[in-house]
Write a protein that holds these residues in place. Sequence first.
Motif, PDB file in Angstrom:
ATOM      1  N   UNK A 139       0.569  -1.311   0.122  1.00  0.00           N
ATOM      2  CA  UNK A 139      -0.028  -0.028  -0.123  1.00  0.00           C
ATOM      3  C   UNK A 139       0.803   1.437   0.041  1.00  0.00           C
ATOM      4  N   UNK A 140       2.160   1.049   0.047  1.00  0.00           N
ATOM      5  CA  UNK A 140       2.991   2.455   0.247  1.00  0.00           C
ATOM      6  C   UNK A 140       3.080   3.086  -1.202  1.00  0.00           C
ATOM      7  N   UNK A 141       3.468   4.128  -1.517  1.00  0.00           N
ATOM      8  CA  UNK A 141       3.550   4.697  -2.778  1.00  0.00           C
ATOM      9  C   UNK A 141       5.346   4.731  -3.089  1.00  0.00           C
ATOM     10  N   UNK A 142       5.502   4.453  -4.196  1.00  0.00           N
ATOM     11  CA  UNK A 142       7.107   3.888  -4.488  1.00  0.00           C
ATOM     12  C   UNK A 142       7.628   4.813  -5.717  1.00  0.00           C
ATOM     13  N   UNK A 143       8.921   5.079  -5.478  1.00  0.00           N
ATOM     14  CA  UNK A 143       9.764   5.668  -6.523  1.00  0.00           C
ATOM     15  C   UNK A 143      10.946   4.670  -6.694  1.00  0.00           C
ATOM     16  N   UNK A 199       1.815  -5.133  -8.251  1.00  0.00           N
ATOM     17  CA  UNK A 199       0.859  -4.576  -7.425  1.00  0.00           C
ATOM     18  C   UNK A 199       1.214  -3.384  -6.694  1.00  0.00           C
ATOM     19  N   UNK A 200       2.470  -2.844  -6.907  1.00  0.00           N
ATOM     20  CA  UNK A 200       2.901  -1.909  -6.238  1.00  0.00           C
ATOM     21  C   UNK A 200       2.536  -0.449  -6.753  1.00  0.00           C
ATOM     22  N   UNK A 201       2.107   0.524  -5.908  1.00  0.00           N
ATOM     23  CA  UNK A 201       1.737   1.935  -6.446  1.00  0.00           C
ATOM     24  C   UNK A 201       3.093   2.586  -6.760  1.00  0.00           C
ATOM     25  N   UNK A 202       3.666   2.366  -8.015  1.00  0.00           N
ATOM     26  CA  UNK A 202       4.823   3.216  -8.272  1.00  0.00           C
ATOM     27  C   UNK A 202       4.445   4.587  -8.900  1.00  0.00           C
ATOM     28  N   UNK A 203       5.023   5.564  -8.176  1.00  0.00           N
ATOM     29  CA  UNK A 203       4.832   7.007  -8.722  1.00  0.00           C
ATOM     30  C   UNK A 203       5.718   7.483  -9.925  1.00  0.00           C
ATOM     31  N   UNK A 204       6.821   6.859  -9.748  1.00  0.00           N
ATOM     32  CA  UNK A 204       8.049   7.234 -10.728  1.00  0.00           C
ATOM     33  C   UNK A 204       8.941   6.023 -11.040  1.00  0.00           C
ATOM     34  N   UNK A 205       9.405   5.837 -12.071  1.00  0.00           N
ATOM     35  CA  UNK A 205      10.618   4.980 -12.725  1.00  0.00           C
ATOM     36  C   UNK A 205      11.690   5.860 -13.055  1.00  0.00           C
ATOM     37  N   UNK A 206      12.637   6.018 -12.390  1.00  0.00           N
ATOM     38  CA  UNK A 206      13.728   7.201 -12.785  1.00  0.00           C
ATOM     39  C   UNK A 206      14.960   6.210 -13.073  1.00  0.00           C
ATOM     40  N   UNK A 207      15.870   7.136 -14.101  1.00  0.00           N
ATOM     41  CA  UNK A 207      17.104   6.313 -14.550  1.00  0.00           C
ATOM     42  C   UNK A 207      18.157   6.705 -13.551  1.00  0.00           C
ATOM     43  N   UNK A 208      18.195   7.365 -12.540  1.00  0.00           N
ATOM     44  CA  UNK A 208      19.438   7.470 -11.899  1.00  0.00           C
ATOM     45  C   UNK A 208      19.106   7.333 -10.359  1.00  0.00           C
ATOM     46  N   UNK A 244       7.660   9.473  -2.154  1.00  0.00           N
ATOM     47  CA  UNK A 244       7.215   8.096  -1.800  1.00  0.00           C
ATOM     48  C   UNK A 244       8.528   7.515  -1.084  1.00  0.00           C
ATOM     49  N   UNK A 245       8.535   6.122  -0.975  1.00  0.00           N
ATOM     50  CA  UNK A 245       9.611   5.469  -0.496  1.00  0.00           C
ATOM     51  C   UNK A 245      10.465   4.722  -1.806  1.00  0.00           C
ATOM     52  N   UNK A 246      11.561   4.183  -1.259  1.00  0.00           N
ATOM     53  CA  UNK A 246      12.382   3.467  -2.237  1.00  0.00           C
ATOM     54  C   UNK A 246      13.400   2.522  -1.611  1.00  0.00           C
ATOM     55  N   UNK A 247      13.924   1.699  -2.412  1.00  0.00           N
ATOM     56  CA  UNK A 247      14.876   0.840  -1.921  1.00  0.00           C
ATOM     57  C   UNK A 247      16.201   0.834  -2.927  1.00  0.00           C
ATOM     58  N   UNK A 248      17.249   1.225  -2.139  1.00  0.00           N
ATOM     59  CA  UNK A 248      18.531   1.230  -2.748  1.00  0.00           C
ATOM     60  C   UNK A 248      19.458   0.769  -1.867  1.00  0.00           C
TER      61      UNK A 248
END
Length: 305
Positions: free
Chosen positions: A188-192, A217-226, A239-243
Amino acid sequence: MTLEQLRIFVAVATREHVTQAARDLNLTQSATSAAVAALEARYQTKLFDRVGRRIVLTAAGKAFLVEARSILARVASAETVLNDLAGLKRGQLSLAASQTIAGYWLPAFIHRFNAAHPAIKLQLSIGNTEQVATLVREGGADLGFVEGYVDDPMLAAAVVADDELVLVGPIGHALCDGTPVTADALKHARWVLREQGSGTRAVFEAALEQLGIDPAELDVAFDLPSNEAVRAAVEAGAGVTVVSRLVVIRALKAGLLAVANVALPKRHFFSLRHREHHQTQAAREFLRMTGEAGATSAEAPSLRA
């Protein structure tokens, strides 16, 4: 036909522009045009069609480009072997690395290698894991360094380091309040996130699947290239992310981001080299510096929930 004519033809064909090719080759436009014209006249074959201000390859030109590139690649390979006979006294080493590695892990090794072997010219290309693998496979790089496992029979992969992935969000985000994060909260989180094809994205999605979560199923706000774009978007509250922890360590220390309480699998950094290409002393020495000396091809890492 000379090698110089071949180099000029390939440069013009690649750019489809005589002036740009001449500038990149540090030649005059007239000399560049003359080299192409000499090939066409010598073999009575039209290699380019002139379309307005542009030039495009003819069918014969396209066929010849394949052979010309092959010849130049063989010449470059021969030069590499000869340079290698001089040990580490001259030559060049082409590296390719995915963004996390290129930005946060590899620079120290590049500096150390350059200090020890200043006569070796280093070149670095940066892309995602798939792009790096392609460069090594096609001979565009002597060595590649990626954070995603590459299953390619033409490439030998070896583990050179481990990396820790973290789930981070802006200060005050509900997922980063210190309590254990549930699978339902992840869904249910919003992801970047990084783009498809990046090692970070691949490892994260594999971990989700082991937790029984479909990445779709994830709510992905953005797919970013860097990594930098992802970090900035999360700091701004998108949103949140995993890096990799390497990417956000300064932001964490500065209090701009917070780490969520969730166990993520550690991942490996891999080196890549072509199994059938000549490995120079410079490449072997660089691998030794990264700790790979004597390593065998790595198996795909297992992911833990």
